[in-house]
Design an enzyme around this catalytic site. Structure first.
Site, PDB file in Angstrom:
ATOM      1  N   ASN A   9     -12.116  -0.008   2.058  1.00 52.90           N
ATOM      2  CA  ASN A   9     -12.550  -1.673   2.966  1.00 52.90           C
ATOM      3  C   ASN A   9     -11.740  -0.711   4.604  1.00 52.90           C
ATOM      4  O   ASN A   9     -10.862  -0.182   4.768  1.00 52.90           O
ATOM      5  CB  ASN A   9     -11.558  -1.935   3.271  1.00 52.90           C
ATOM      6  CG  ASN A   9     -11.371  -2.975   4.445  1.00 52.90           C
ATOM      7  OD1 ASN A   9     -11.779  -3.371   5.106  1.00 52.90           O
ATOM      8  ND2 ASN A   9      -9.895  -4.138   3.984  1.00 52.90           N
ATOM      9  N   LYS A  11     -12.759  -1.311   7.151  1.00 51.53           N
ATOM     10  CA  LYS A  11     -12.322  -1.997   8.544  1.00 51.53           C
ATOM     11  C   LYS A  11     -12.583  -1.921   9.975  1.00 51.53           C
ATOM     12  O   LYS A  11     -14.221  -1.960   9.806  1.00 51.53           O
ATOM     13  CB  LYS A  11     -10.446  -1.956   9.095  1.00 51.53           C
ATOM     14  CG  LYS A  11      -9.794  -1.609   7.543  1.00 51.53           C
ATOM     15  CD  LYS A  11      -8.030  -1.614   7.975  1.00 51.53           C
ATOM     16  CE  LYS A  11      -8.039  -2.057   6.465  1.00 51.53           C
ATOM     17  NZ  LYS A  11      -6.009  -2.329   6.742  1.00 51.53           N
ATOM     18  N   HIS A  95      -8.634 -11.489   4.093  1.00 50.29           N
ATOM     19  CA  HIS A  95      -7.768 -10.263   4.413  1.00 50.29           C
ATOM     20  C   HIS A  95      -6.973 -10.212   5.191  1.00 50.29           C
ATOM     21  O   HIS A  95      -7.271 -12.125   6.015  1.00 50.29           O
ATOM     22  CB  HIS A  95      -8.524  -9.305   4.746  1.00 50.29           C
ATOM     23  CG  HIS A  95      -8.367  -7.885   5.092  1.00 50.29           C
ATOM     24  ND1 HIS A  95      -7.016  -7.695   5.864  1.00 50.29           N
ATOM     25  CD2 HIS A  95      -8.117  -6.743   3.967  1.00 50.29           C
ATOM     26  CE1 HIS A  95      -6.482  -6.276   5.741  1.00 50.29           C
ATOM     27  NE2 HIS A  95      -6.612  -5.648   4.905  1.00 50.29           N
ATOM     28  N   GLU A  97      -5.867  -9.108   7.594  1.00 45.29           N
ATOM     29  CA  GLU A  97      -5.427  -9.619   8.838  1.00 45.29           C
ATOM     30  C   GLU A  97      -6.404 -10.273   9.355  1.00 45.29           C
ATOM     31  O   GLU A  97      -5.813 -10.558  10.894  1.00 45.29           O
ATOM     32  CB  GLU A  97      -6.186  -8.144   9.424  1.00 45.29           C
ATOM     33  CG  GLU A  97      -5.048  -6.939   8.909  1.00 45.29           C
ATOM     34  CD  GLU A  97      -5.369  -5.550   8.887  1.00 45.29           C
ATOM     35  OE1 GLU A  97      -7.486  -5.652   8.547  1.00 45.29           O
ATOM     36  OE2 GLU A  97      -5.393  -4.834   7.898  1.00 45.29           O
ATOM     37  N   GLU A 166      -2.737  -8.149  -2.207  1.00 47.28           N
ATOM     38  CA  GLU A 166      -2.540  -6.949  -0.978  1.00 47.28           C
ATOM     39  C   GLU A 166      -1.119  -6.934  -0.304  1.00 47.28           C
ATOM     40  O   GLU A 166      -1.171  -8.241   0.449  1.00 47.28           O
ATOM     41  CB  GLU A 166      -3.274  -7.022  -0.044  1.00 47.28           C
ATOM     42  CG  GLU A 166      -4.899  -6.562  -0.745  1.00 47.28           C
ATOM     43  CD  GLU A 166      -5.746  -5.993   0.726  1.00 47.28           C
ATOM     44  OE1 GLU A 166      -6.126  -4.745   0.348  1.00 47.28           O
ATOM     45  OE2 GLU A 166      -5.643  -6.345   1.314  1.00 47.28           O
ATOM     46  N   GLY A 172      -1.260  -0.420   5.310  1.00 51.97           N
ATOM     47  CA  GLY A 172      -1.013   0.001   6.279  1.00 51.97           C
ATOM     48  C   GLY A 172      -0.026   1.147   6.889  1.00 51.97           C
ATOM     49  O   GLY A 172       0.040   0.933   7.832  1.00 51.97           O
ATOM     50  N   SER A 208      -1.619   0.888   0.958  1.00 52.30           N
ATOM     51  CA  SER A 208      -1.306   1.589   1.138  1.00 52.30           C
ATOM     52  C   SER A 208      -1.325   3.045  -0.453  1.00 52.30           C
ATOM     53  O   SER A 208      -0.798   3.733  -0.648  1.00 52.30           O
ATOM     54  CB  SER A 208      -0.065   1.730   1.686  1.00 52.30           C
ATOM     55  OG  SER A 208       0.282   1.367   2.755  1.00 52.30           O
TER      56      SER A 208
HETATM   57  P1  PGA Z   1      -4.421   0.383   3.772  1.00 52.67           P
HETATM   58  O1  PGA Z   1      -5.320  -1.149   4.127  1.00 52.67           O
HETATM   59  O2  PGA Z   1      -4.820   1.170   2.363  1.00 52.67           O
HETATM   60  O3  PGA Z   1      -4.938   1.214   4.332  1.00 52.67           O
HETATM   61  O4  PGA Z   1      -2.712  -0.311   2.781  1.00 52.67           O
HETATM   62  C1  PGA Z   1      -5.775  -1.769   2.971  1.00 52.67           C
HETATM   63  C2  PGA Z   1      -6.487  -3.390   2.992  1.00 52.67           C
HETATM   64  O5  PGA Z   1      -5.896  -3.548   3.874  1.00 52.67           O
HETATM   65  O6  PGA Z   1      -7.492  -3.844   2.648  1.00 52.67           O
END
Ligand code: PGA
Length: 244
Positions: A9, A11, A95, A97, A166, A172, A208
């Site tokens: 992803n 982003k 997601h 976010e 997640e 993140g 992460s």
């Molecule tokens: P990350 O994000 O691996 O940077 O923690 C995962 C995601 O948001 O899909």
């Protein structure tokens, strides 16, 4: 047997030049193996670039969001049929976010999953609890209600969905769920999917994931791969995760 799937992803990262280097490195270095698939979910403007670079390879591509509507007066939105025009195999929906920053509710996420399926694309439905919800002991209730909204909407197509767990506090932050924490939630989700007749739905873990923790996570019984954010922007790291 359920195969393994690792999805990047990106982003809101990248640019034409950086993407070309990343996609080039992925296609050069990824050795397909039976039961192992990888994909990248890129920003909308780069879907054509991903399609051109990945068509005919064993790497799939997709989007990070989609409109729940088919077409019409929705300025700035992108329809699932448009993703299909660019050969998308996947579209992430729900997601955290999107849920937190753009107010995507369970109902909207469910409608997006339906729209994606109708376009012949596989939705990657994200679920996950916040730190406050985990500390309040409501993790199971939260993820089951998020998943339940989608299952109710997609009905018999539940088997054509990918689910990604997640935990919001792990995204993140460098703070990964322990293998036991992740497996426990995955087992809960698996049981719910089995009840919906979709026991073999791929269940990804995200938050992460790095090359050095991927192997232990992916070895857990109900973890079928990962949804990778930050670490998917480096070809070497992403492929190391995919090989784990
Ligand atoms: P990350 O994000 O691996 O940077 O923690 C995962 C995601 O948001 O899909």
């Amino acid at each position: 047997m359920r195969g393994k799937l690792v999805v990047g992803n990106w982003k809101m990262n990248g640019g034409l030049r950086a993407n070309a280097a990343l996609l080039g490195a992925l296609t050069a270095d990824w050795r397909p193996a039976p039961g192992r698939s990888i994909a990248v979910c890129v920003p909308f403007p780069y879907l054509g670039q991903a399609q051109a670079a990945l068509m005919g390879t064993s790497i799939a591509w997709g989007a990070q969001n989609v409109s729940e509507h088919r077409s019409g007066a929705y300025t700035g939105e992108v329809a699932a049929s448009m993703l299909a025009d660019f050969g998308c195999g996947y579209a992430i929906v729900g997601h955290s976010e999107r849920r937190q920053l753009y107010a995507d509710t369970d109902a909207v996420v469910a409608a997006k999953a339906v729209a994606v399926l109708a376009a012949g694309i596989t939705p990657i439905v994200c679920v996950g609890e916040t730190l406050a919800e985990r500390e309040a002991g409501t993790t199971e209730a939260v993820v089951l209600s998020q998943l339940g909204a989608v299952l109710a909407a997609v009905g018999e197509a539940a088997g054509r969905v990918v689910v990604a767990y997640e935990p919001v506090w792990a995204i993140g932050t460098g703070r990964t769920a322990t293998t036991e924490q992740a497996q426990a939630v995955h087992a809960t989700l698996r049981a719910r999917l089995r009840a919906a007749g979709a026991a073999d739905t791929p269940l990804l873990y995200g938050g992460s994931v790095k090359a050095d923790n991927a192997g232990a996570l992916f070895a857990m019984m109900d973890i079928d791969g990962g949804l990778i954010g930050g670490a998917s922007l480096k070809a070497e790291e992403f492929l190391a995760i995919a090989r784990a």
